[in-house]
Structure formats: structure tokens, C-alpha cells
Design an enzyme around this catalytic site. Sequence first.
Site, PDB file in Angstrom:
ATOM      1  N   GLU A  89       0.964   3.840   1.877  1.00 17.58           N
ATOM      2  CA  GLU A  89       1.489   4.223   3.191  1.00 17.58           C
ATOM      3  C   GLU A  89       2.679   3.364   3.597  1.00 17.58           C
ATOM      4  O   GLU A  89       3.681   3.872   4.127  1.00 17.58           O
ATOM      5  CB  GLU A  89       0.398   4.104   4.268  1.00 17.58           C
ATOM      6  CG  GLU A  89      -0.811   4.975   4.030  1.00 17.58           C
ATOM      7  CD  GLU A  89      -1.954   4.235   3.350  1.00 17.58           C
ATOM      8  OE1 GLU A  89      -3.113   4.399   3.788  1.00 17.58           O
ATOM      9  OE2 GLU A  89      -1.685   3.496   2.385  1.00 17.58           O
TER      10      GLU A  89
ATOM     11  N   HIS B 141       0.852  -1.186   0.000  1.00 22.59           N
ATOM     12  CA  HIS B 141       0.000   0.000   0.000  1.00 22.59           C
ATOM     13  C   HIS B 141       0.891   1.240   0.000  1.00 22.59           C
ATOM     14  O   HIS B 141       2.061   1.195   0.418  1.00 22.59           O
ATOM     15  CB  HIS B 141      -0.907   0.012   1.225  1.00 22.59           C
ATOM     16  CG  HIS B 141      -2.024  -0.979   1.149  1.00 22.59           C
ATOM     17  ND1 HIS B 141      -3.117  -0.949   2.002  1.00 22.59           N
ATOM     18  CD2 HIS B 141      -2.223  -2.043   0.333  1.00 22.59           C
ATOM     19  CE1 HIS B 141      -3.939  -1.942   1.715  1.00 22.59           C
ATOM     20  NE2 HIS B 141      -3.419  -2.625   0.697  1.00 22.59           N
TER      21      HIS B 141
ATOM     22  N   CYS C 186      -6.095   1.768   5.991  1.00 19.95           N
ATOM     23  CA  CYS C 186      -6.688   0.505   6.417  1.00 19.95           C
ATOM     24  C   CYS C 186      -6.062   0.079   7.746  1.00 19.95           C
ATOM     25  O   CYS C 186      -5.149   0.732   8.266  1.00 19.95           O
ATOM     26  CB  CYS C 186      -6.474  -0.569   5.362  1.00 19.95           C
ATOM     27  SG  CYS C 186      -4.730  -1.059   5.180  1.00 19.95           S
TER      28      CYS C 186
ATOM     29  N   CYS D 189      -2.173  -0.511   7.532  1.00 24.22           N
ATOM     30  CA  CYS D 189      -1.395   0.722   7.464  1.00 24.22           C
ATOM     31  C   CYS D 189      -1.489   1.519   8.762  1.00 24.22           C
ATOM     32  O   CYS D 189      -0.500   2.101   9.215  1.00 24.22           O
ATOM     33  CB  CYS D 189      -1.859   1.560   6.279  1.00 24.22           C
ATOM     34  SG  CYS D 189      -1.543   0.778   4.675  1.00 24.22           S
TER      35      CYS D 189
END
Length: 199
Positions: free
Chosen positions: A97, A95, A125, A128
Site C-alpha cells: 500500500e 508495504h 495494517c 498503511c
Amino acid sequence: MRKKFSGQVRFLCSHRGLRPVKRHQLCVGRATGHGYTLKMLEPLPDEYFMREALRQAQKAYAADEVPVGTVIAREGKIIARAYNQVELLKDATAHAEMLALTQAEAAVGDWRLTDCDLYVTKEPCAMCAGALVHTRIRRVIFGCADSSGGAAGSMMNLLQMPTLNHRCEITSGVLHRECTAILQDFFRTRRDERGSTIS
């Protein structure tokens, strides 16, 4: 009358009894009856950094990834930029992040990012958010909420869990319209493509 303030800093500071400040803090010298006064630069607004995160999201869109982008700022400067690369790297943890955190740790030279702020176009999410707590990120600023999976206040709030050893400041809704629009457009296009394939 205002002038650019440059190499005269040390002389003026010693001459006028002013405390020296960092170069990036100096903006202009303003003439007064008693000499020069220093005007500090205003901090860059959250919208500036979110626009940079949106540029990363556009790169994800162009790569057919879910368009989420992230930047991490420290002392007013961007030290990490990333976008979703799950499909490209065949890695469910890639992801925006997570990738940006790795970059920021390398830039800082430490896994603790206590004086860093993370800007992301969509609410983080649970994965993260957990990483943001572990790296001690100071602030998390996101554009649009994720009602089904957001872990910064929508579905749950891992960033401010009282039982964890760190809590992040949260700012939501920065450039909400733009951050929402790129996601909606991406998934609308995908649905249309699937519909045309089926028919």
C-alpha cells in the site's frame, strides 16, 4: 442493430442536441426512430481490480516476500501497482500500500488522492491505514481480513475513526478465497522449509 461508436461523436452530439461525453464513456450507438442514443460503459467491477492486485501478490510470492499486492484506480484506470518489498528493500515500511500510494501521488501530481480507490489483497495494517487516511483515499477494498493486525475493522478501524479529518469507504471480502489461499500457501511452505531444515 449496434455499432461501434467512434469519430462521429461530435457530429452526432451537435446534430441531435446531445451533450458531449468523454471518449472512455462511449460504448455503442443504438439506432432508434429518433436517431442515436448513447449507451454508457458500465464501471469495471471490484473483482477486476482485485485480480490485478492478486497478480502483484504473486510477484511478491515469487520474490519470497509476504504475498500482498495493491493497485490504485482512478476514473476506472489503474494508476499504481505494487507488492510487498520489505525484504528486498530492507525497509519495514515498504508495504504494498505504501509503495502504491507514492506511485499514485506521482501520477496524480498531488498528495491528495480523493478520487482514487485502493485495492489490496489483505486488510491494511495500522501504518498503511494511517497513510490511506492522510492521502484522503476515497475507497479501500480488501480481500481477506487480518484478525491479529488489521486496521480496517478487524483489530481496529483507523479508516473510519470519527476523530480523524477523513474517513474512507470500506469494502471487504472481494475475492476472499483467492486472497486467503495465496497467504496460507506462502506461510505453509515456509513452515515446511523450516521443518525440513531442523530435521
